[in-house]
Design a protein around this motif. Structure first.
Motif, PDB file in Angstrom:
ATOM      1  N   ASP A 198      -6.099 -45.618  21.067  1.00  0.00           N
ATOM      2  CA  ASP A 198      -4.875 -44.904  19.976  1.00  0.00           C
ATOM      3  C   ASP A 198      -5.311 -45.637  18.962  1.00  0.00           C
TER       4      ASP A 198
ATOM      5  N   THR B 183      -9.997 -41.967  27.254  1.00  0.00           N
ATOM      6  CA  THR B 183      -9.471 -42.598  26.891  1.00  0.00           C
ATOM      7  C   THR B 183      -8.264 -43.046  28.727  1.00  0.00           C
TER       8      THR B 183
ATOM      9  N   ARG C 103      -6.115 -38.276  27.576  1.00  0.00           N
ATOM     10  CA  ARG C 103      -5.507 -37.142  26.899  1.00  0.00           C
ATOM     11  C   ARG C 103      -5.763 -37.613  25.415  1.00  0.00           C
ATOM     12  N   PRO C 104      -6.361 -36.787  23.966  1.00  0.00           N
ATOM     13  CA  PRO C 104      -6.438 -37.145  23.255  1.00  0.00           C
ATOM     14  C   PRO C 104      -6.301 -38.195  22.759  1.00  0.00           C
ATOM     15  N   VAL C 105      -6.449 -38.661  21.558  1.00  0.00           N
ATOM     16  CA  VAL C 105      -6.124 -39.959  20.483  1.00  0.00           C
ATOM     17  C   VAL C 105      -6.459 -39.748  19.273  1.00  0.00           C
ATOM     18  N   ARG C 106      -5.390 -40.273  18.186  1.00  0.00           N
ATOM     19  CA  ARG C 106      -5.460 -40.443  17.735  1.00  0.00           C
ATOM     20  C   ARG C 106      -6.501 -41.490  16.772  1.00  0.00           C
ATOM     21  N   THR C 107      -7.017 -40.640  15.613  1.00  0.00           N
ATOM     22  CA  THR C 107      -7.784 -42.371  15.086  1.00  0.00           C
ATOM     23  C   THR C 107      -7.385 -43.049  14.187  1.00  0.00           C
ATOM     24  N   ASN C 108      -8.079 -43.539  13.210  1.00  0.00           N
ATOM     25  CA  ASN C 108      -6.737 -44.402  12.012  1.00  0.00           C
ATOM     26  C   ASN C 108      -7.265 -43.262  10.321  1.00  0.00           C
TER      27      ASN C 108
ATOM     28  N   ASP D 262      -7.095 -39.081   9.474  1.00  0.00           N
ATOM     29  CA  ASP D 262      -6.578 -37.670   9.357  1.00  0.00           C
ATOM     30  C   ASP D 262      -7.121 -37.219  10.391  1.00  0.00           C
ATOM     31  N   PHE D 263      -7.425 -37.130  11.943  1.00  0.00           N
ATOM     32  CA  PHE D 263      -8.152 -36.156  12.583  1.00  0.00           C
ATOM     33  C   PHE D 263      -7.867 -37.613  14.059  1.00  0.00           C
ATOM     34  N   THR D 264      -7.387 -36.257  15.241  1.00  0.00           N
ATOM     35  CA  THR D 264      -7.251 -36.329  16.610  1.00  0.00           C
ATOM     36  C   THR D 264      -8.726 -36.380  17.200  1.00  0.00           C
TER      37      THR D 264
ATOM     38  N   THR E 137     -10.935 -35.475  21.083  1.00  0.00           N
ATOM     39  CA  THR E 137     -10.242 -35.225  21.772  1.00  0.00           C
ATOM     40  C   THR E 137     -11.213 -35.733  22.880  1.00  0.00           C
TER      41      THR E 137
END
Length: 320
Positions: free
Chosen positions: A18, A45, A49-54, A56-58, A60
């Motif tokens: 994350d 991951t 599940r999807p993770v947030r990046t640093n 402005d997007f996630t 998958t």
């Protein structure tokens, strides 16, 4: 290693945590994916599940932590260092525990904090981004940190510094697995420098010459055409039309290495190419790359990669 036609495919699992940095996350797939099918890259991951990046997007992904248990190499991508505590979250620790003993593990940039927190750097040399060296030492004083290099290969664990050094360490892995010919091919495909030694400085104080100042680039290109000659600092400075002192300072500013150390790196790289691509005797190769004797070539090659010319040739000439 998994079979793929008539050759083995090396599985690389890239762990995205994350807050992952997206640029570095993409490096392994870009570099290993350009290696003529010799690597299979899976991104995973800790829970699938999807993770947030640093940014402005996630992101998958297709895989969960089980991919770590089937990998020949695991690459851990970086996250913001404040997100890493000395005690890893249970799900991260559990995911890393799936990695089989002896698996090669690579960290990029701040992922060294993750490996350290997991105990994977205990008793090893390591590096991370130079700006975070003090924080790393504060948290993990028992780890031998070298913040001045691009990457450290403490087999089977490799740690690298910030951003582009992830490219360097992945190219190093390709070179280590398959020789400099394939690594150079991958570098050309990705339009990146084919070789930056792990011991090269992370941070060059003045990488771009001041306005109006002469560069050493032309002299470096000139020297590469004359590696078989006994080039001295005086020769290089004379070609650049600078004093010895000015040339040495400007060269180090631009390259991050002294002229002598840079020449040795280029000679070793050329020797490796000749060992892979020709049947020339070691004495002949030594002369062609500018080492005075075969013994000198053996010493420098062993210092660079830990093997003799004969061992290197036996290992990599079969990949032609």
């Amino acid at each position: 290693m998994r079979g793929s036609g008539n050759r083995q495919t090396h599985r690389v699992a890239v762990l995205a945590l994350d807050g992952v940095y997206p640029f570095e996350l993409g490096i392994p797939a870009r570099i290993f994916g350009a290696a003529d099918g010799r690597y299979e890259v899976l991104t995973c991951t800790v829970d699938g599940r999807p993770v947030r990046t640093n940014a402005d997007f996630t992101v998958t992904v297709e895989h969960g932590p089980e991919a770590l248990g089937t990998a020949d190499t695991v690459v851990v991508a970086p996250i913001a260092p404040e997100s890493v505590s000395t005690d890893l979250p249970d799900e991260v620790a559990a995911a890393l525990a799936r990695i089989r003993s002896g698996t090669r593990i690579v960290s990029i940039c701040t992922a060294a904090f993750v490996l350290a927190a997991a105990g994977l750097l205990d008793g090893r040399r390591a590096t991370t981004h130079w700006q975070l060296a003090d924080e790393f030492r504060r948290r993990f004083p028992h780890i031998d940190l070298d913040p001045d290099v691009l990457f450290v290969d403490d087999d089977p664990v490799l740690t690298s510094a910030g951003a582009a050094s992830g490219i360097d360490v992945c190219l190093h892995v390709v070179r280590k697995d398959h020789g400099s010919r394939l690594a150079n091919t991958v570098a050309r495909r990705c339009v990146v420098p084919p070789f930056r030694d792990g011991g090269q400085a992370q941070y060059i104080e003045r990488p771009v010459p001041e306005s109006g100042a002469a560069s050493t680039a032309a002299t470096r290109a000139w020297a590469l055409e004359r590696l078989d000659e006994p080039l001295t600092l005086d020769d290089l400075a004379a070609h650049a039309r600078m004093s010895r002192r000015t040339f040495a300072r400007r060269f180090n500013d631009e390259v991050g290495l002294s002229p002598g150390r840079w020449l040795i790196q280029q000679r070793v790289a050329r020797a490796r190419h000749l060992l892979e691509s020709s049947d020339l005797p070691v004495d002949t190769i030594a002369g062609q790359v500018g080492f005075a004797t075969a013994a000198s070539l053996r010493q420098h090659l062993h210092t660079a990669i830990g093997v003799s010319p004969q061992t290197y040739r036996r290992t990599f000439q079969t990949t032609r």
